[in-house]
Each structure stands twice: as C-alpha cells, then as structure tokens.
Write an enzyme that holds these catalytic residues in place. Structure first.
Site, mmCIF file in Angstrom:
data_model
loop_
_atom_site.group_PDB
_atom_site.id
_atom_site.type_symbol
_atom_site.label_atom_id
_atom_site.label_comp_id
_atom_site.label_asym_id
_atom_site.label_seq_id
_atom_site.Cartn_x
_atom_site.Cartn_y
_atom_site.Cartn_z
ATOM 1 N N GLY A 72 86.402 -11.567 39.237
ATOM 2 C CA GLY A 72 86.304 -13.018 39.137
ATOM 3 C C GLY A 72 85.875 -13.660 40.448
ATOM 4 N N ASN A 152 95.300 -21.138 36.561
ATOM 5 C CA ASN A 152 96.133 -19.943 36.668
ATOM 6 C C ASN A 152 97.586 -20.259 37.026
ATOM 7 O OD1 ASN A 152 94.433 -20.664 38.975
ATOM 8 N ND2 ASN A 152 95.540 -19.115 40.112
ATOM 9 N N GLN A 180 91.006 -17.030 33.454
ATOM 10 C CA GLN A 180 92.314 -17.103 32.790
ATOM 11 C C GLN A 180 92.221 -17.376 31.294
ATOM 12 O OE1 GLN A 180 95.303 -16.397 33.905
ATOM 13 N NE2 GLN A 180 94.773 -16.101 36.053
ATOM 14 N N SER A 200 86.948 -12.077 34.531
ATOM 15 C CA SER A 200 87.604 -11.040 35.337
ATOM 16 C C SER A 200 88.239 -9.994 34.424
ATOM 17 C CB SER A 200 88.680 -11.696 36.219
ATOM 18 O OG SER A 200 89.531 -10.714 36.767
ATOM 19 N N HIS A 202 90.733 -7.654 35.038
ATOM 20 C CA HIS A 202 92.155 -7.277 35.075
ATOM 21 C C HIS A 202 93.091 -8.328 34.491
ATOM 22 C CE1 HIS A 202 93.654 -9.445 38.816
ATOM 23 N NE2 HIS A 202 92.355 -9.606 38.946
ATOM 24 N N THR A 239 74.947 0.211 43.293
ATOM 25 C CA THR A 239 75.112 1.095 42.128
ATOM 26 C C THR A 239 76.309 0.618 41.297
ATOM 27 O OG1 THR A 239 74.158 2.905 43.374
ATOM 28 C CG2 THR A 239 75.433 3.505 41.426
ATOM 29 N N CYS A 327 97.604 -14.564 44.318
ATOM 30 C CA CYS A 327 96.783 -14.429 45.525
ATOM 31 C C CYS A 327 97.373 -15.164 46.715
ATOM 32 C CB CYS A 327 95.388 -14.963 45.262
ATOM 33 S SG CYS A 327 94.795 -14.515 43.665
HETATM 34 C C1 LIG Z 1 91.153 -18.727 37.683
HETATM 35 C C2 LIG Z 1 90.856 -17.493 38.468
HETATM 36 N N1 LIG Z 1 89.647 -17.325 39.012
HETATM 37 C C3 LIG Z 1 89.332 -16.238 39.713
HETATM 38 C C4 LIG Z 1 90.244 -15.234 39.922
HETATM 39 C C5 LIG Z 1 89.858 -14.050 40.747
HETATM 40 O O1 LIG Z 1 89.599 -12.944 39.935
HETATM 41 P P1 LIG Z 1 89.618 -11.463 40.568
HETATM 42 O O2 LIG Z 1 91.057 -11.149 40.859
HETATM 43 O O3 LIG Z 1 89.035 -10.598 39.482
HETATM 44 O O4 LIG Z 1 88.772 -11.494 41.779
HETATM 45 C C6 LIG Z 1 91.529 -15.355 39.383
HETATM 46 C C7 LIG Z 1 92.559 -14.331 39.639
HETATM 47 O O5 LIG Z 1 93.705 -14.626 39.910
HETATM 48 C C8 LIG Z 1 91.852 -16.517 38.632
HETATM 49 O O6 LIG Z 1 93.060 -16.693 38.105
#
Ligand SMILES: Cc1ncc(COP(=O)(O)O)c(C=O)c1O
Length: 389
Positions: A72, A152, A180, A200, A202, A239, A327
């Site tokens: 993401g 998020n 999200q 994203s 995960h 790659t 994060c």
């Molecule tokens: C709204 C949002 N954008 C972007 C991201 C970032 O994604 P990634 O962890 O795959 O870099 C997140 C991850 O917490 C998110 O919640």
C-alpha cells in the site's frame, strides 16, 4: 493461553490457501523470471497474468490497468508522485485530508517541500472530510485530489463517491487509498470515480510486501520513483515478487467470495462490541462514524486511561488489540487522526482499536467483554490522570 487476534486493520494472518499458492512459486520448477522468454519464465508469466486478472476483476478494472507494487505504501507513493510530476506543467496544487495514512500524508508533505502547493483538509468529529471543503479548496492549479476510502484508525468511510464525481466534473485526477476497504465493502473504480486506487495484500489475508496500484487508462501519470527495467510495462521497475503476486491474486479472489457473508457476520459482532463497551463504562466513547464505518471496526476513547497500558493488560489476558495505527504505535505522539477530529491530545492517548476478522467468533467478543471490565477498573484506579466527578 487462549489467544484472540483483534488487530486485523494492522495486519491479517495469511490464509492457508494463499500460503499454499505461494509455496508453489517458492519451490520446484516455478522459479522463472517472467521477463524471460524461456519455458520457466513463460510459466510464471502466465501466473502473474492470472493474478492481475483477479485483482482487476475485484476492483472493476481491466487487467492492463493494474500494476503490482511492494504494498500500500508504494502504491500511494507511486500514484501521488507520478501524477504530481507528470502534470507539473498544468499545475502544482494537491488536495488531501488530515486523516490519511502517512503513506499519503507524508508523500504529499514531501511534495510540499519540492515546490508543490498542498492543501490538507480538516475533518469533522467523525474523521470525515466534506465534499464542500474539497470543492472550496480547488484552484485552477489543482492537479490531484487524494482521499482514502476508509480510515484505518477510526473506520470511517469517506464520501469518495461524491468526491470522485466532483473531481470528474472538474477534470482533476482522483486517487483513492483502498488499503482498508478492499474485501470489506464494495470497491469499484468506476463507482468511486477513481483514476488511481491503492491496494495492500496483508490487509486481506495475503502476504506482506505486496500490493497493487490501479491506474485508469488515459490518466496523465508516469512512473517517477524507481528507475530500472521495463517490468510492469514500464510502470514499476524491478523483477516481480512472484510468490507475493500469486498470493495477492488468491487473497483477492477469496476476499471477493467471502465479502458479503463476512460483512454481515462481522457487523453483528462489531455492533455488539460497540453497544456493550459504550453502554457499560462511563467516560468511553466510540471514535469514527457510528454508521458509515467498516463492518469489522470498533474504536474507542477511554478517558483517564493510557491506551498502551490497556493494550498490555489485554495482551496478558491473551487479547491482541491496538491503540490505532500499527505504523505509529511505537511513537509517543498522539494520533494525527484523533487530533484532526478535535480530540484533545491528553485524551487521544486513551484509544483502543478492535478490528475483527475471519476467525473471530461471538465467544471471542464475549471473552473480551468479560476481561475489559476489570482492566478498565484497575487502570482507572491507578491513573495519574485522575477520574472526574
Ligand atoms: C489506509 C492505509 N494505507 C496504506 C497502508 C500501507 O500499506 P502497506 O502496509 O502495505 O505498505 C495502510 C497500512 O496500514 C493503510 O491502512
């Protein structure tokens, strides 16, 4: 000890079928480089094409409009940077909201230091940006509006359909961060009016380190970040991460199959959680919009409690929750999202986020409700912040 995972907005466990699919491309003969025209390369190239089709179908796009990225964060950077520098001769103004993920917010701020004029719009008490504010901020130099689909930290779903419609009318490029929302609520690039959209892996039971960016055909966008080979039709050099890509394809496929059923099931659990937590305790409130929120998302502010202490106490009882964004949880700064919603800094520390997922059951919610009472009581007695009244 019984362990309950309640942090699905932070990340999700890899679905066993996703892991199985990935394993196929980590072992045996499936190691080719898709850029190679030999047998091994072509076999893998076909798998990448199939994954691309699945991602495209999930968001209502053509496969040629999907670029695989490292997640993401990269999708957001690639989208915003690419639009900014490709449209530099047309204008230098970018609009975003104060509650975006840092992958968007910090990218826009960085451009602000490189000669771009940026507007970071305020939000209301629910964390929602208004279409009127977007419209009021537009100038004849505006080249990009970037607003997330769902937040998020507080789960609020933004009025992206209206913003997309407005952007289309004005001929301004619109980027949506759907990290999200995908897999939880419908995400269709035409319905949202999105020219670019970030995904994203995960967050949807796929692996970490993989994502995708949708780029509408004809959008004035060029890749401006990574210089290298011609992979992804010159849109993302390097790659390809084959196990990640096939894993993302499988995860998206499963997410689409399960979305409607999970939406209803998780909403019922979420509503029970919200009802019980806000009903049982004094000085607790729901954060984010009461109705326009993600089906799996319950977030609260507990007055006179440090969110971190609450997390540790819950963790000792086997419950893994979070205070907000995964994060920023290691920084002691109060959440930028809560501050933007008008929460005083001293109160912003008392946040707790419960984000439900596929393996959670009503028993998990009941166990949480049993445990949270004594935790709140104990922490409030110990609190140096003092309890009012
Ligand atoms: C709204 C949002 N954008 C972007 C991201 C970032 O994604 P990634 O962890 O795959 O870099 C997140 C991850 O917490 C998110 O919640």
């Amino acid at each position: 000890m019984r362990r309950i995972y309640f942090d699905h907005s932070g990340t999700t466990p890899v679905h066993p079928e996703v892991a199985e699919e990935m394993y196929r491309f980590l072992t045996g003969d499936n190691f080719g480089n898709p850029s190679s025209i030999n047998y091994f390369g072509q076999f893998v190239s076909q798998a990448v094409a199939e994954a691309r089709e699945k991602v495209a179908e999930a968001v209502g796009a053509d496969p040629g409009e999907i670029v695989f990225t490292s997640g993401g964060t990269e999708s957001d950077n690639l989208a915003i940077h690419g639009v900014a520098f490709t449209n530099r001769s047309r204008g230098n103004h970018i609009i975003t909201s104060a509650v975006e993920h840092h992958a968007v917010l910090n990218t826009v701020k960085a451009l602000g230091k490189q000669g771009f004029d940026i507007t970071i719009l305020p939000v209301d008490q629910y964390g929602m940006v208004s279409v009127e504010d977007v419209a009021g901020a537009v100038t004849d130099k505006t080249i990009l509006i970037t607003v997330m689909h769902a937040n998020n930290e507080v789960g609020t779903i933004m009025p992206v359909v209206e913003i997309g419609k407005f952007a289309r009318e004005k001929g301004i490029i619109f980027h949506v961060d759907a990290a999200q929302s995908l897999g939880k609520i419908p995400v269709n690039v035409d319905d949202l009016g999105a020219d670019l959209l970030s995904v994203s892996g995960h967050k949807i039971y796929g692996p970490k380190g993989i994502g995708a960016l949708y780029i509408r055909k004809g959008t004035r966008w060029k890749q401006t970040l990574l210089h290298g080979g011609a992979q992804e039709r010159l849109r993302r050099a390097g790659t390809e991460n084959i196990p990640g890509i096939v894993g993302l394809g499988k995860a998206v496929e499963l997410a689409m199959e399960n979305r409607a059923g999970e939406n209803t099931r998780l909403k019922a659990l979420r509503d029970k959680l919200i009802r019980e937590v806000t009903g049982r305790f004094d000085q607790v409130k729901l954060t984010g919009h009461p109705d326009l929120r993600l089906p799996n998302h319950a977030s609260f502010l507990f007055k006179f409690i440090e969110g971190e202490s609450m997390l540790l106490s819950l963790d000792m009882k086997g419950i893994a929750a979070s205070t907000g964004s995964a994060c920023t949880s290691r920084s002691l700064e109060p959440s930028h999202v809560l501050l933007a919603m008008g929460v005083p800094p001293e109160e912003a520390h008392g946040s707790l986020r419960i984000t439900l997922g596929k393996d959670n059951t009503e028993e998990d919610v009941d166990y949480f409700l049993e445990v949270i009472g004594p935790v709140v009581e104990k922490l409030r007695v110990m609190s140096p912040l003092g309890v009012e009244g």
